[in-house]
Design an enzyme around this catalytic site. Structure first.
Site, mmCIF file in Angstrom:
data_model
loop_
_atom_site.group_PDB
_atom_site.id
_atom_site.type_symbol
_atom_site.label_atom_id
_atom_site.label_comp_id
_atom_site.label_asym_id
_atom_site.label_seq_id
_atom_site.Cartn_x
_atom_site.Cartn_y
_atom_site.Cartn_z
ATOM 1 N N GLU A 47 42.566 39.039 52.834
ATOM 2 C CA GLU A 47 43.873 38.599 52.326
ATOM 3 C C GLU A 47 43.962 37.096 52.578
ATOM 4 O OE1 GLU A 47 47.210 37.492 52.572
ATOM 5 O OE2 GLU A 47 47.053 38.180 50.501
ATOM 6 N N SER A 48 43.878 36.323 51.509
ATOM 7 C CA SER A 48 43.714 34.871 51.658
ATOM 8 C C SER A 48 44.892 34.194 52.359
ATOM 9 C CB SER A 48 43.466 34.225 50.293
ATOM 10 O OG SER A 48 44.560 34.426 49.425
ATOM 11 N N CYS A 79 35.550 36.013 47.292
ATOM 12 C CA CYS A 79 36.865 36.549 46.930
ATOM 13 C C CYS A 79 37.974 35.754 47.630
ATOM 14 C CB CYS A 79 36.922 38.043 47.210
ATOM 15 S SG CYS A 79 38.263 38.883 46.329
ATOM 16 N N HIS A 171 31.954 40.593 45.519
ATOM 17 C CA HIS A 171 31.613 40.963 46.903
ATOM 18 C C HIS A 171 30.152 41.412 47.007
ATOM 19 C CE1 HIS A 171 35.705 41.130 48.731
ATOM 20 N NE2 HIS A 171 36.077 41.342 47.477
ATOM 21 N N GLU A 173 28.360 41.486 49.576
ATOM 22 C CA GLU A 173 28.149 42.153 50.874
ATOM 23 C C GLU A 173 28.407 43.650 50.808
ATOM 24 O OE1 GLU A 173 32.539 41.334 50.777
ATOM 25 O OE2 GLU A 173 30.732 40.379 50.018
#
EC number: 4.3.3.6
Length: 196
Positions: A47-48, A79, A171, A173
């Protein structure tokens, strides 16, 4: 070479696991002093807004910018990490961010979490398409002259490089394809070798 993963919030464990899988030492970064102990830093998805506020609260934002500006750090943002790296965030200028990457991003460009999607991307430098996962992903709506677009979708660029900075809307990862992380490790190793 040591790679740090910003571990204030988000899916930092998945990034750490992938870097370890590639045989590189990983350090979870939560405090300013820890930024000085790494050669490269991954800012994960999450959550930026929360991530930005925590970075400011603990002083990690200043430490990252200082080490980067001193030429001693490469950074990869995924992201939310892309949003945190961006110079401008469409409609959210008050949100804490690093402002290092010369792009403007639009948050949640692909819709909310239920609109998450997967797509095979043609990525510059890769021989075969990359299977990319987008979750509440941002998209880049403006790139500065020094920003190289490495992959794009209909909505706009989703993977870019600006010198020692990499950023992706997706993403890597969360999948099994390690090529994006390998690119970041090569960039970090090259940058470390260039240090005087």
């Amino acid at each position: 070479m040591v790679i740090g993963v910003l571990a204030l919030q988000g899916d930092f464990r998945e990034h750490a696991n992938m870097v370890q899988f590639l045989g590189v030492e990983v350090r979870l970064v939560r405090l300013p002093d820890e930024v000085d102990l790494v050669d490269g830093l991954i800012i994960p998805g999450g959550e930026s807004t929360t991530m930005g506020k925590l970075m400011v609260k603990y002083g990690v934002d200043r430490a990252i910018v200082d080490r980067f500006n001193a030429g001693r750090l490469t950074i990869y943002g995924t992201c939310a990490g892309m949003i945190v790296l961006a110079r401008d965030i469409e409609g959210s200028q008050a949100q804490p961010h690093l402002g290092l990457l010369d792009v403007t991003v639009q948050r949640n460009a692909f819709g909310r979490q239920k609109e998450s999607s997967e797509e095979d991307l043609e990525v510059q430098g890769l021989d075969t398409p990359l299977h990319a996962l987008f979750i509440r992903a941002p998209v880049i709506v403006r790139t500065g002259p020094s920003v190289e677009v490495l992959a794009r979708v209909t909505q706009g660029p989703v993977y870019v490089q600006q010198g020692r900075l990499l950023a992706s809307s997706f993403h890597p990862e969360l999948g099994s394809d390690t090529r994006i992380h390998e690119h970041f490790l090569r960039l970090t190793e090259h940058s470390s070798n260039q240090e005087v």
